[in-house]
Design a protein around this motif. Structure first.
Motif, PDB file in Angstrom:
ATOM      1  N   UNK A 185      25.390 -12.552  27.074  1.00 63.52           N
ATOM      2  CA  UNK A 185      24.837 -14.758  27.102  1.00 63.52           C
ATOM      3  C   UNK A 185      26.379 -15.468  26.390  1.00 63.52           C
ATOM      4  N   UNK A 186      26.461 -14.969  25.672  1.00 61.84           N
ATOM      5  CA  UNK A 186      27.686 -15.742  24.788  1.00 61.84           C
ATOM      6  C   UNK A 186      28.919 -15.670  25.394  1.00 61.84           C
ATOM      7  N   UNK A 187      29.270 -14.153  26.423  1.00 58.85           N
ATOM      8  CA  UNK A 187      30.355 -14.523  27.373  1.00 58.85           C
ATOM      9  C   UNK A 187      30.214 -15.179  28.652  1.00 58.85           C
ATOM     10  N   UNK A 188      29.421 -15.161  28.554  1.00 56.16           N
ATOM     11  CA  UNK A 188      29.299 -15.833  30.036  1.00 56.16           C
ATOM     12  C   UNK A 188      29.200 -17.419  29.529  1.00 56.16           C
ATOM     13  N   UNK A 189      29.088 -18.229  28.292  1.00 57.50           N
ATOM     14  CA  UNK A 189      29.506 -19.134  27.838  1.00 57.50           C
ATOM     15  C   UNK A 189      27.768 -19.906  27.949  1.00 57.50           C
ATOM     16  N   UNK A 190      26.884 -19.475  27.856  1.00 59.33           N
ATOM     17  CA  UNK A 190      25.737 -19.567  28.332  1.00 59.33           C
ATOM     18  C   UNK A 190      25.013 -20.268  27.075  1.00 59.33           C
ATOM     19  N   UNK A 191      24.830 -21.802  26.561  1.00 54.93           N
ATOM     20  CA  UNK A 191      24.046 -21.423  25.109  1.00 54.93           C
ATOM     21  C   UNK A 191      22.501 -21.313  25.513  1.00 54.93           C
ATOM     22  N   UNK A 192      22.011 -20.938  24.038  1.00 49.66           N
ATOM     23  CA  UNK A 192      20.854 -20.375  23.642  1.00 49.66           C
ATOM     24  C   UNK A 192      20.063 -20.643  22.606  1.00 49.66           C
ATOM     25  N   UNK A 193      18.845 -21.938  22.283  1.00 46.73           N
ATOM     26  CA  UNK A 193      18.344 -22.440  21.384  1.00 46.73           C
ATOM     27  C   UNK A 193      17.143 -22.043  21.457  1.00 46.73           C
ATOM     28  N   UNK A 194      16.471 -21.303  20.406  1.00 45.99           N
ATOM     29  CA  UNK A 194      15.314 -21.019  20.238  1.00 45.99           C
ATOM     30  C   UNK A 194      14.852 -21.395  19.530  1.00 45.99           C
ATOM     31  N   UNK A 195      13.176 -20.754  19.015  1.00 45.00           N
ATOM     32  CA  UNK A 195      12.814 -21.528  18.024  1.00 45.00           C
ATOM     33  C   UNK A 195      12.705 -23.773  18.538  1.00 45.00           C
ATOM     34  N   UNK A 196      12.559 -23.602  19.929  1.00 47.34           N
ATOM     35  CA  UNK A 196      12.747 -25.263  20.874  1.00 47.34           C
ATOM     36  C   UNK A 196      12.294 -25.517  21.260  1.00 47.34           C
ATOM     37  N   UNK A 197      11.570 -26.384  21.168  1.00 42.12           N
ATOM     38  CA  UNK A 197      10.663 -26.869  22.136  1.00 42.12           C
ATOM     39  C   UNK A 197      10.645 -28.296  22.423  1.00 42.12           C
ATOM     40  N   UNK A 198      10.827 -28.074  24.616  1.00 44.00           N
ATOM     41  CA  UNK A 198      11.214 -29.391  24.744  1.00 44.00           C
ATOM     42  C   UNK A 198      10.302 -30.535  24.400  1.00 44.00           C
ATOM     43  N   UNK A 199      10.262 -31.958  24.331  1.00 43.23           N
ATOM     44  CA  UNK A 199       9.718 -33.058  24.452  1.00 43.23           C
ATOM     45  C   UNK A 199       9.793 -33.850  25.409  1.00 43.23           C
ATOM     46  N   UNK A 200      10.789 -34.090  26.182  1.00 46.15           N
ATOM     47  CA  UNK A 200      10.389 -35.006  27.195  1.00 46.15           C
ATOM     48  C   UNK A 200      11.352 -35.045  28.406  1.00 46.15           C
TER      49      UNK A 200
END
Length: 449
Positions: free
Chosen positions: A216-231
């Motif tokens: 994921x890192x090498x493909x340039x994908x930003x991953x945010x875990x433990x993250x709740x989308x609010x809006x």
């Protein structure tokens, strides 16, 4: 009571078509109903079209990795051309599925079915009755209760995109988020994954998911875990996603926000109460024969039944089970042992059998064979450092309890471990197999040492 049909089926996917053709071949009258084109999720809106898009992404990824092998041209994914290939396939599949039902003498209805009684359905203004009814309506995205949820793009819609947006946010962290993020990143998009859980791909071994995180890192994908989308809000010509991670607020501007937060059985519009079909916690209440516990005229299969994992092989097995029970009386239950699961990332990650946590919870005595095998020939030949395994072997019997793989072509190799588990083969028996060399499968004996 006299019914119009012996069997009415809601849905036309893998489970539905299996039951329809078998019951019709036995001489019974069958009607199939679908509010969408015949063919179901896997063939038209899931597995198959996704793999077609993935083929283009995989070619780009491989070419980028192969500079050490003399590949010099800069690969570019032509999204419109790739989509044209995908569209040709799905259009042909729709036509072939319509022809399949017609050639078997199965009546087809295009429309939304709803129960009007224990043995009756309405499709628009048309009313029909059947001795038995099969619910095989598949699954749909889970409803997300947050401001701006109407701005989410479904996985179905993503697969239909004529143009790949530049900035994409995926809400969720399962199969869809992982696979679509790799496709989009290889297409040149800036991709962010916002996952409420603490890690991606919770159905796979955490160690292997950790190894895959490097890709994921090498493909340039930003991953945010433990993250709740609010809006999700609109701002001129862009979308703004607001999320919360602990005390930190995260905002991401995007051209597209994709719903990848899970799916549930598509039951809401069926008016199940009128059919006397009990539902508990959003799931049908079924017995071991995939029959409704409250209405013996009704059966369910596939994602709508949700008795097994939401996988195409499960839908197929459910279809065979229901057909046998309809034709011969209730005698057969599904057996999901040894059903492999694959997330088609680049490279894929695969699993079958018990996870390490499940085996420990059962107090099984077993040995774990595990390694990140980036220096093995399979990884070096493919220029792919993400290659590893974890295999669980029971101490007393030497049977294989579970296998977990990540790396080149493991989506094929996992089937050999699945066969071994269903056949209750021992690790020693599998090690004696003369695998073709050099292939990824020829690594299996080393994974069992």
């Amino acid at each position: 009571m006299s019914c119009d049909y012996d069997l009415a089926i809601i849905g036309t996917g893998v489970a539905a078509s299996t039951v329809a053709t078998k019951v019709r071949a036995a001489g019974q009258s069958v009607v199939a109903i679908d509010s969408r084109p015949f063919g179901g999720t896997c063939a038209l809106r899931g597995c198959d079209p996704k793999k077609l898009l993935l083929a283009g992404a995989d070619a780009v990824d491989h070419a980028q990795r192969a500079t050490a092998k003399g590949v010099r041209a800069e690969p570019v994914l032509d999204w419109p051309t790739l989509q044209s290939a995908r569209r040709r396939f799905t259009n042909e599949m729709q036509e072939s599925m319509e022809e399949l039902y017609e050639s078997h003498g199965i009546k087809g209805f295009h429309g939304r079915a709803r129960f009007t009684g224990t043995n009756s359905l309405a499709i628009g203004d048309t009313k029909i009755s059947a001795e038995h009814i099969l619910i095989a309506a598949g699954a749909e995205p889970v409803s997300l209760d947050m401001p701006g949820a109407e701005h989410l793009t479904t996985s179905d819609e993503f697969l239909e995109l004529d143009r790949l947006p530049q900035r994409i946010v995926l809400v969720g962290g399962g199969y869809v988020a992982a696979e679509f993020s790799h496709i989009a990143a290889c297409g040149g998009a800036e991709v962010t994954i916002l996952q409420r859980g603490e890690r991606l791909l919770k159905n796979f071994d955490p160690d292997l998911v950790g190894w895959l995180a490097g890709k994921f890192e090498r493909l340039g994908i930003e991953v945010e875990t433990g993250t709740e989308v609010r809006s999700i809000e609109t701002n001129d010509n862009e979308l703004v996603v607001t999320a919360r991670r602990g005390d930190r607020t995260i905002r991401r501007a995007a051209d597209l926000v994709v719903h990848a937060a899970g799916r549930v059985p598509a039951l809401e519009d069926l008016n199940l109460a009128a059919g006397g079909v009990d539902v508990r916690g959003g799931r049908l209440v079924l017995n071991e024969f995939l029959q409704s516990a409250s209405n013996p005229s009704v059966y369910a299969a596939g994602d709508a039944a949700q008795m097994g994992p939401p996988l195409t092989p499960v839908s197929s097995q459910d279809g065979h089970v229901v057909a046998a029970n309809l034709l011969e009386g209730n005698h057969r239950s599904p057996d999901y042992r040894g059903t492999p699961s694959v997330a088609f990332t680049l490279p894929p990650i695969a699993a079958v059998g018990f996870s390490e946590a499940e085996a420990r919870n059962l107090d099984l005595a077993f040995t774990v064979n595990s390694d990140l095998a980036s220096d093995w020939f399979t990884a070096r030949q493919a220029d792919e450092p993400v290659y590893g395994y974890k295999v669980l072997v029971e101490d007393e019997t030497r049977r294989i309890l579970g296998a977990h793989l990540v790396g080149p072509r493991v989506d094929e190799v996992i089937n050999l471990f699945a066969l071994a588990i269903r056949a209750q083969m021992t690790a020693d028996q599998l090690k004696q197999m003369p695998f073709a060399y050099p292939t990824t499968a020829s690594d299996i004996p080393s994974m069992l040492s």
